[in-house]
Structures are given as C-alpha cells and as structure tokens.
Write a protein that holds these residues in place. Structure first.
Motif, mmCIF file in Angstrom:
data_model
loop_
_atom_site.group_PDB
_atom_site.id
_atom_site.type_symbol
_atom_site.label_atom_id
_atom_site.label_comp_id
_atom_site.label_asym_id
_atom_site.label_seq_id
_atom_site.Cartn_x
_atom_site.Cartn_y
_atom_site.Cartn_z
ATOM 1 N N GLN A 6 42.826 4.806 19.174
ATOM 2 C CA GLN A 6 41.391 5.068 19.140
ATOM 3 C C GLN A 6 40.699 3.969 18.324
ATOM 4 O O GLN A 6 41.295 3.411 17.410
ATOM 5 N N PRO A 7 39.429 3.698 18.629
ATOM 6 C CA PRO A 7 38.697 2.753 17.770
ATOM 7 C C PRO A 7 38.541 3.339 16.372
ATOM 8 O O PRO A 7 38.447 4.557 16.206
ATOM 9 N N ASN A 8 38.527 2.477 15.374
ATOM 10 C CA ASN A 8 38.409 2.962 14.002
ATOM 11 C C ASN A 8 37.079 3.650 13.760
ATOM 12 O O ASN A 8 37.009 4.649 13.041
ATOM 13 N N SER A 9 36.005 3.106 14.328
ATOM 14 C CA SER A 9 34.693 3.711 14.096
ATOM 15 C C SER A 9 33.770 3.442 15.272
ATOM 16 O O SER A 9 33.971 2.490 16.045
ATOM 17 N N MET A 10 32.776 4.303 15.413
ATOM 18 C CA MET A 10 31.738 4.143 16.421
ATOM 19 C C MET A 10 30.433 4.631 15.837
ATOM 20 O O MET A 10 30.424 5.512 14.965
ATOM 21 N N GLU A 11 29.357 4.075 16.356
ATOM 22 C CA GLU A 11 28.036 4.451 15.868
ATOM 23 C C GLU A 11 27.161 4.830 17.053
ATOM 24 O O GLU A 11 27.238 4.204 18.118
ATOM 25 N N SER A 12 26.355 5.859 16.862
ATOM 26 C CA SER A 12 25.467 6.281 17.932
ATOM 27 C C SER A 12 24.177 6.806 17.324
ATOM 28 O O SER A 12 24.104 7.065 16.118
ATOM 29 N N ASN A 13 23.190 6.985 18.166
ATOM 30 C CA ASN A 13 21.916 7.518 17.713
ATOM 31 C C ASN A 13 21.823 9.004 18.013
ATOM 32 O O ASN A 13 22.405 9.514 18.984
ATOM 33 N N GLU A 14 21.084 9.683 17.158
ATOM 34 C CA GLU A 14 20.886 11.110 17.336
ATOM 35 C C GLU A 14 20.235 11.390 18.687
ATOM 36 O O GLU A 14 19.413 10.629 19.172
ATOM 37 N N GLU A 15 20.665 12.501 19.284
ATOM 38 C CA GLU A 15 20.148 12.997 20.560
ATOM 39 C C GLU A 15 20.569 12.145 21.754
ATOM 40 O O GLU A 15 20.098 12.389 22.870
ATOM 41 N N GLU A 16 21.456 11.199 21.554
ATOM 42 C CA GLU A 16 22.002 10.427 22.670
ATOM 43 C C GLU A 16 23.436 10.852 22.945
ATOM 44 O O GLU A 16 24.118 11.387 22.065
ATOM 45 N N PRO A 17 23.927 10.620 24.162
ATOM 46 C CA PRO A 17 25.325 10.967 24.448
ATOM 47 C C PRO A 17 26.272 10.006 23.741
ATOM 48 O O PRO A 17 25.937 8.843 23.501
ATOM 49 N N VAL A 18 27.447 10.527 23.428
ATOM 50 C CA VAL A 18 28.486 9.734 22.767
ATOM 51 C C VAL A 18 29.771 9.839 23.584
ATOM 52 O O VAL A 18 30.161 10.947 23.977
ATOM 53 N N HIS A 19 30.380 8.687 23.826
ATOM 54 C CA HIS A 19 31.649 8.654 24.555
ATOM 55 C C HIS A 19 32.724 8.091 23.631
ATOM 56 O O HIS A 19 32.700 6.910 23.274
ATOM 57 N N LEU A 20 33.663 8.918 23.271
ATOM 58 C CA LEU A 20 34.737 8.511 22.368
ATOM 59 C C LEU A 20 36.006 8.272 23.178
ATOM 60 O O LEU A 20 36.560 9.204 23.755
ATOM 61 N N PRO A 21 36.498 7.028 23.210
ATOM 62 C CA PRO A 21 37.662 6.735 24.041
ATOM 63 C C PRO A 21 38.986 6.967 23.326
ATOM 64 O O PRO A 21 39.063 6.905 22.086
ATOM 65 N N CYS A 22 40.010 7.188 24.125
ATOM 66 C CA CYS A 22 41.368 7.337 23.598
ATOM 67 C C CYS A 22 42.345 6.807 24.648
ATOM 68 O O CYS A 22 42.285 7.191 25.812
ATOM 69 N N ASN A 23 43.219 5.918 24.219
ATOM 70 C CA ASN A 23 44.261 5.402 25.108
ATOM 71 C C ASN A 23 45.592 6.046 24.768
ATOM 72 O O ASN A 23 45.958 6.152 23.598
#
Lengths: 112, 114
Positions: A6-23
């Motif tokens: 997995q990526p160490n960290s991700m950043e997103s904005n409130e009220e937006e969709p977030v896609h967290l990847p996993c290999n």
C-alpha cells in the motif's frame, strides 16, 4: 498470510471520493481481502472484506480486480472523521491461518 | 453492549516487574488475539487462541505469556524477559479463525515501563 503493498500516505479533500489502492500479487484463490482502519490511539475497526466480487456496505465499497492481484477501497464522500491509517490484509486458508497480519498501511489525510 | 474490553487504558510499571493486561469479550467469539504496536508501525501478532485452553505463538511471543481458561478472557502477561515492553497493546476477537470473518478490537492498553 500473503503480503500486500500500500502507499505510505494519501491526501484528499473533504467531501470528495477517495480511492485507496492495495496490491496483492501473490494472492491465492482462497484468500479473502480485508480492510481495517485505525484512528489515532484507538484499536483498528473493520471496514469491509471480499473474496472475488465487489462489495458495498455503509462505510465503503471494495473493488476487486478481475485477476484479484489488486483491490481498491473506495470512500464515496470523505469526511474529516475518515482520517486514519487504512490496512489492507489477506486472510487465507493455508497453514498460516493464524490471525490477522498487518503491515504499515496507508495514512489517509483529509483536508477541509 | 457487546464488545471487547481492555483494561487499564494506561499502565506504568518499573523495569523488571511482570505485568498482566486484561482482555474480556462478551461477543461469544472463539478466537482471540494479542498485538503489539510501536509508534508509526503496524500491528505485530504476539499470541492467538482458537479455543479455550489452547493458544499459539505469533511472530513476537518471546517475553510474553498468555492463558485462555475461559472463552471470554485472554489475559497477556508481559514478563521481565521482554527487553523492550513499552508499547501499545491491542486485543482482538473474531467468531473463529475463519478467514471470512471480521475481527473486533479493544481500545488498547498503553504500557510504559520506567
């Protein structure tokens, strides 16, 4: 249990969709894909799990690639309360069915 | 309410003393687990138990001991043999070791050894 990346960290904005990847390229046919999240100074909480088909629940959706070598946790509308460390893990029927094995996960940061 | 309870939340001990962390669940779960978490790290499995009076070592069992005399209880003892015991300890339970079942975690015990 097989390993995940997995990526160490991700950043997103409130009220937006977030896609967290996993290999998980070494996944076996009987491995389930589980997602947990951990807020600071708390125990992890279950988010979702699946085997082959995409899954939805009140917290999130889990999209599983056709070859099952990767998956994506989808938070449809992120809130500040979703800021946490997200763990993608595999649980299999092989001789090591001995519990949940956690990596470092992805630290999700939500910007207001 | 059903759940898993760890106590105490914070624990301080002097070096060389054994200390026992409590974990109780009223979910009627068969499987229980103990994990250790260090700052910025993931969870590492210490011990797990599938059934009463049976338990198995995890990845970092040295310096720890457990018992499973009752289904609802799985206490962890941090012995003086554990070289670096200061950490955040988490207990979990699940209906079985079945891979399609979710696990429930307690809120953790933060142990500080001085």
């Amino acid at each position: 249990d097989a390993k995940t990346t997995q990526p160490n960290s991700m950043e997103s904005n409130e009220e937006e969709p977030v896609h967290l990847p996993c290999n998980h390229s070494t996944i076996s046919g009987t491995d389930y894909i589980h997602w947990y999240r951990q807020l600071p100074s708390q125990g992890p909480e279950y988010v979702i799990h699946g085997l082959t088909s995409n899954v939805n629940n009140r917290m999130a959706s889990l999209a599983i690639a056709e070859d099952r070598k990767s998956s994506t946790l989808i938070l449809h509308r992120a809130t500040l309360r979703d800021a946490a460390v997200y763990y993608c893990i595999l649980r299999g029927l092989g001789g090591g069915a001995d519990g949940l094995t956690f990596g470092k996960g992805t630290h999700l940061i939500i910007q207001p | 309410d059903g759940g898993i309870t760890q106590s105490p939340k914070y624990l301080f001990r002097k070096e060389g003393q054994n200390v026992t962390l409590s974990c109780e669940q009223n979910l009627n779960h068969d499987a229980m687990y103990w994990y250790r978490q260090d700052p910025g790290q993931g969870l590492r499995l210490i011990y797990y138990s599938q059934i009463v009076n049976d338990f198995q070592k995890g990845d970092i069992a040295e310096g720890y001991s457990v018992s499973r005399e009752k289904k609802e209880s799985f206490p962890l003892t941090v012995t003086s043999a554990q070289k670096n015991p200061t950490a955040f300890y988490l207990c979990a339970s699940s209906p079985s070791l079945g891979v399609g079942t979710e696990a429930f975690f307690g809120q953790g015990t933060r142990l500080t050894v001085v």
